[in-house]
Scaffold this active site. Structure first.
Site, short mmCIF file in Angstrom:
data_model
loop_
_atom_site.label_atom_id
_atom_site.label_comp_id
_atom_site.label_asym_id
_atom_site.label_seq_id
_atom_site.Cartn_x
_atom_site.Cartn_y
_atom_site.Cartn_z
N LYS A 101 -23.33 63.11 12.42
CA LYS A 101 -21.24 64.28 12.58
C LYS A 101 -20.57 63.23 12.06
O LYS A 101 -20.85 62.01 12.90
CB LYS A 101 -21.84 64.83 14.15
N LYS A 141 -29.73 76.33 26.12
CA LYS A 141 -29.42 74.64 26.09
C LYS A 141 -28.89 74.38 26.34
O LYS A 141 -28.00 74.15 26.70
CB LYS A 141 -29.17 75.19 23.84
N ASP A 156 -24.48 66.14 21.30
CA ASP A 156 -24.97 65.80 20.19
C ASP A 156 -24.43 65.34 19.05
O ASP A 156 -23.20 65.42 18.98
CB ASP A 156 -24.85 67.29 19.38
N GLU A 203 -30.97 70.10 16.16
CA GLU A 203 -31.79 69.97 17.43
C GLU A 203 -31.55 70.97 18.26
O GLU A 203 -32.87 71.08 18.90
CB GLU A 203 -31.47 68.81 18.28
N ARG A 205 -32.54 74.81 18.44
CA ARG A 205 -33.79 74.91 18.14
C ARG A 205 -34.48 74.57 18.46
O ARG A 205 -35.89 74.80 18.39
CB ARG A 205 -34.21 75.67 16.36
N ASP A 216 -29.64 67.12 13.17
CA ASP A 216 -28.22 67.91 14.18
C ASP A 216 -28.44 69.37 14.11
O ASP A 216 -28.28 69.99 14.79
CB ASP A 216 -26.98 67.74 13.30
N ASP A 273 -21.82 70.84 24.59
CA ASP A 273 -23.19 71.25 23.78
C ASP A 273 -24.81 71.73 25.21
O ASP A 273 -25.46 72.23 24.68
CB ASP A 273 -23.42 69.90 22.73
N1 BES Z 1 -24.46 71.81 18.63
C1 BES Z 1 -24.28 72.18 16.89
C2 BES Z 1 -23.42 73.57 17.00
C3 BES Z 1 -22.25 73.37 17.01
C4 BES Z 1 -21.01 73.03 16.03
C5 BES Z 1 -21.18 74.53 17.64
C6 BES Z 1 -19.89 72.72 15.96
C7 BES Z 1 -20.29 74.22 17.78
C8 BES Z 1 -19.21 73.78 16.59
C9 BES Z 1 -25.55 71.93 16.35
O1 BES Z 1 -26.58 70.90 17.15
C10 BES Z 1 -25.76 72.02 15.14
O2 BES Z 1 -25.05 70.90 15.28
N2 BES Z 1 -25.60 73.24 13.75
C11 BES Z 1 -25.53 72.19 12.64
C12 BES Z 1 -26.73 72.87 12.00
C13 BES Z 1 -27.37 72.51 10.97
C14 BES Z 1 -27.54 71.03 10.62
C15 BES Z 1 -28.33 73.47 9.96
C16 BES Z 1 -24.21 73.28 12.01
O3 BES Z 1 -23.92 74.07 12.43
O4 BES Z 1 -24.05 72.00 11.33
ZN ZN Z 2 -26.27 70.57 18.83
MN MN Z 3 -26.68 69.80 16.57
#
Ligand code: BES
Ligand code: ZN
Ligand code: MN
Length: 497
Positions: free
Chosen positions: A277, A265, A270, A349, A351, A347, A288
């Site tokens: 966020k 990825k 992000d 994204e 996947r 968010d 990210d």
């Molecule tokens: N890059 C983030 C995951 C992340 C967040 C990694 C904080 C490390 C620390 C990912 O893109 C994300 O935002 N995931 C969301 C998914 C949710 C919207 C289903 C998350 O984990 O909150």
């Molecule tokens: Zn992300």
């Molecule tokens: Mn995200």
């Protein structure tokens, strides 16, 4: 850092600093005993003063001793009779920090004579080099004043006479290659997001191709449009920086042998997109792209190790930004696989860019595919900062990856991928929704991906909790390059028969 691995008579060898471990203030390893003899008992008499202390990592710096050629002797207490993986690495870390504070150029280190139950000499040598290099790593900092030059440049590790010189030298080369890959991964992760853009990652891949003889191809936006990578394109829609899709091929194996595919990825920043966020710690979303960086680092290590394998790296990379052209919650897009996706949260994204890369992987007829991603905050809640989340549609592959993590100290821990989890991803408007409820976030993210990986053996590593550190130690860790390299070394060994 230069390393030499050899069998030497440490008491008779000149060096700026000789590092020897002792256990509860007693000399036990061959080098310590040799020094004890050469100094006519002087070493033990000094230790008997009791200044050293009995805790692991405590140290005593002896400024020269009669009968011993070293200018200084750094004695380090192991703290226990029986070491384990973690305690051994901690000792190497302490020694690196201690020596780093001295004005030395070269060091002879006898920590490699320690015994860790269940681990052989090869493991000790590799872990010593990797841990030492990891501790010595410095973030390339953008400042007006130049960074002070490091004085300590060479380390002689005392090798055991049990290993042949050929094996020892091969281990040294291999460990250095892995450490170089880890450094690259960390450097890329640590770069600010205005420098480490999708284009920068593509250029880095091209440069690696030139330096190491890899075949590299980069698809631009119009190529992705032609292919139909609607999910990836939806994520990049809000950004002014164009997305890139990087394809790298390392052909170290037989021409006809089917490749392993690594997918990383590469979200270079992000923001969450329209599902923005919150502000605190948002800067950390520059990390990210650590999945992508770990794949690039692994490719570099692999090429330097010259492993007899065919490995393809796929890196979908873009920014996730809000803006007038950004994807909205509720938008429905068509992925490369043909399956449609209702984007309920912009968010989620990672996947979306991964699913198109996973479909693209099919064209290589891979023996297996492993993707690596900072995918879910939920993984940090589930496993903390010790282990990556490991999910797979193949039990054997899952076990191999878990074992590679255990060996290398770069651990991954399994979570289930039962079909029941698909329920939460149902949509009234498309084949799939890109999010399920809050519960089991790491699992439902992997479950989403599993809809794109049915044609091959596949595993997913969620490195959200391990790819970087926050707070005072903020910076990329280079994980899971160690795990990947061990996994690939084992595969190369198996394919050689
Ligand atoms: N890059 C983030 C995951 C992340 C967040 C990694 C904080 C490390 C620390 C990912 O893109 C994300 O935002 N995931 C969301 C998914 C949710 C919207 C289903 C998350 O984990 O909150
Ligand atoms: Zn992300
Ligand atoms: Mn995200």
């Amino acid at each position: 850092m230069e390393f030499t691995l050899k069998v030497i008579r440490p008491s008779h060898t000149k060096t700026d600093c000789l590092v020897i471990p002792v256990s509860q203030g007693r000399c036990l390893t061959p080098t310590a005993l040799a020094c004890e003899q050469a100094s006519a008992g002087g070493l033990q008499r000094l230790l008997d003063h009791g200044d050293l202390g009995k805790e692991a990592g405590k140290s005593l710096l002896i400024p020269g001793l009669d009968g011993i050629k070293a200018k200084r002797i750094l004695v380090i207490e192991t703290g226990v009779d029986v070491l384990n993986d973690n305690r051994f690495r901690t000792l190497v870390r302490s020694m690196t920090q201690l020596v780093g504070g001295l004005a030395v150029k070269d060091v002879i280190c006898a920590l490699t004579e320690l015994n860790v139950p269940g681990r052989d000499e090869a493991w000790i040598l590799e872990q010593t080099i990797l841990t030492l290099r990891e501790t010595r790593y410095r973030i390339p900092k953008e400042t007006i004043s130049p960074e002070p030059k490091l004085t300590w440049i060479t380390t002689t590790l005392i090798a055991t006479p049990n290993l042949t010189d050929k094996v020892t030298q091969q281990l040294r080369g291999q460990s250095q290659a892995i450490a170089n890959g880890i450094d690259l991964t960390r450097d890329l992760g640590n770069l600010p997001p205005n420098r480490c853009t999708p284009q920068y990652l593509a250029e880095t891949a091209q440069q690696l191709g030139k330096d190491w003889g890899l075949k590299v191809k980069v698809l631009d936006r119009s190529a992705m449009e032609k292919l139909g990578m609607g999910a990836l394109l939806a994520v990049s829609a809000g950004s002014h920086r164009p997305p890139q899709f990087i394809v790298m091929e390392y052909m170290g194996g037989k021409a006809k042998s089917r490749p392993l595919v690594l997918v990383g990825k590469g979200i270079t920043f992000d923001t969450g997109g329209i599902s923005l966020k919150p502000a605190p710690e948002m800067d950390e979303m520059k990390f990210d792209m650590c999945g992508a960086a770990s794949v690039l680092g692994t490719m570099r290590a692999l090429a330097e190790m010259k492993l007899p394998l065919n490995v393809v790296a796929l890196i979908p990379t873009c920014e996730n930004m809000p803006g007038g052209a950004a994807t909205r919650p509720g938008d429905v897009v068509k992925s490369l696989s043909g399956q449609t996706i209702e984007i309920l949260n912009t968010d989620a994204e990672g996947r979306l860019i991964l699913c198109d890369a996973l479909t693209y992987a099919e064209r290589f007829e891979p023996t297996l595919v492993v993707d690596v991603a900072t995918l879910t905050g939920a993984c940090v809640i589930a496993l903390g900062h010790e282990a990556a989340g490991l999910l797979s549609n193949d039990e054997g592959l899952r076990n191999e990856l878990q074992a590679a993590g255990e060996y290398s100290g770069d651990r991954a821990w399994p979570l289930p991928l039962w079909e029941e989890y698909q329920e939460g991803l149902k949509s009234n408007f498309a084949d799939l929704a890109n999010i399920a409820g809050r519960a089991g976030g790491t699992i439902t993210a992997a479950t989403f991906l599993s809809n794109f990986t049915q044609r091959y053996r596949w595993a997913h590593l969620d490195i959200a909790g391990v790819a970087w550190k926050s707070g005072k130690e903020k910076g990329a860790t280079g994980r899971p390059v160690r795990l990947f390299c061990r996994f690939l070394i084992e595969h190369a060994r198996a394919s050689q028969g």
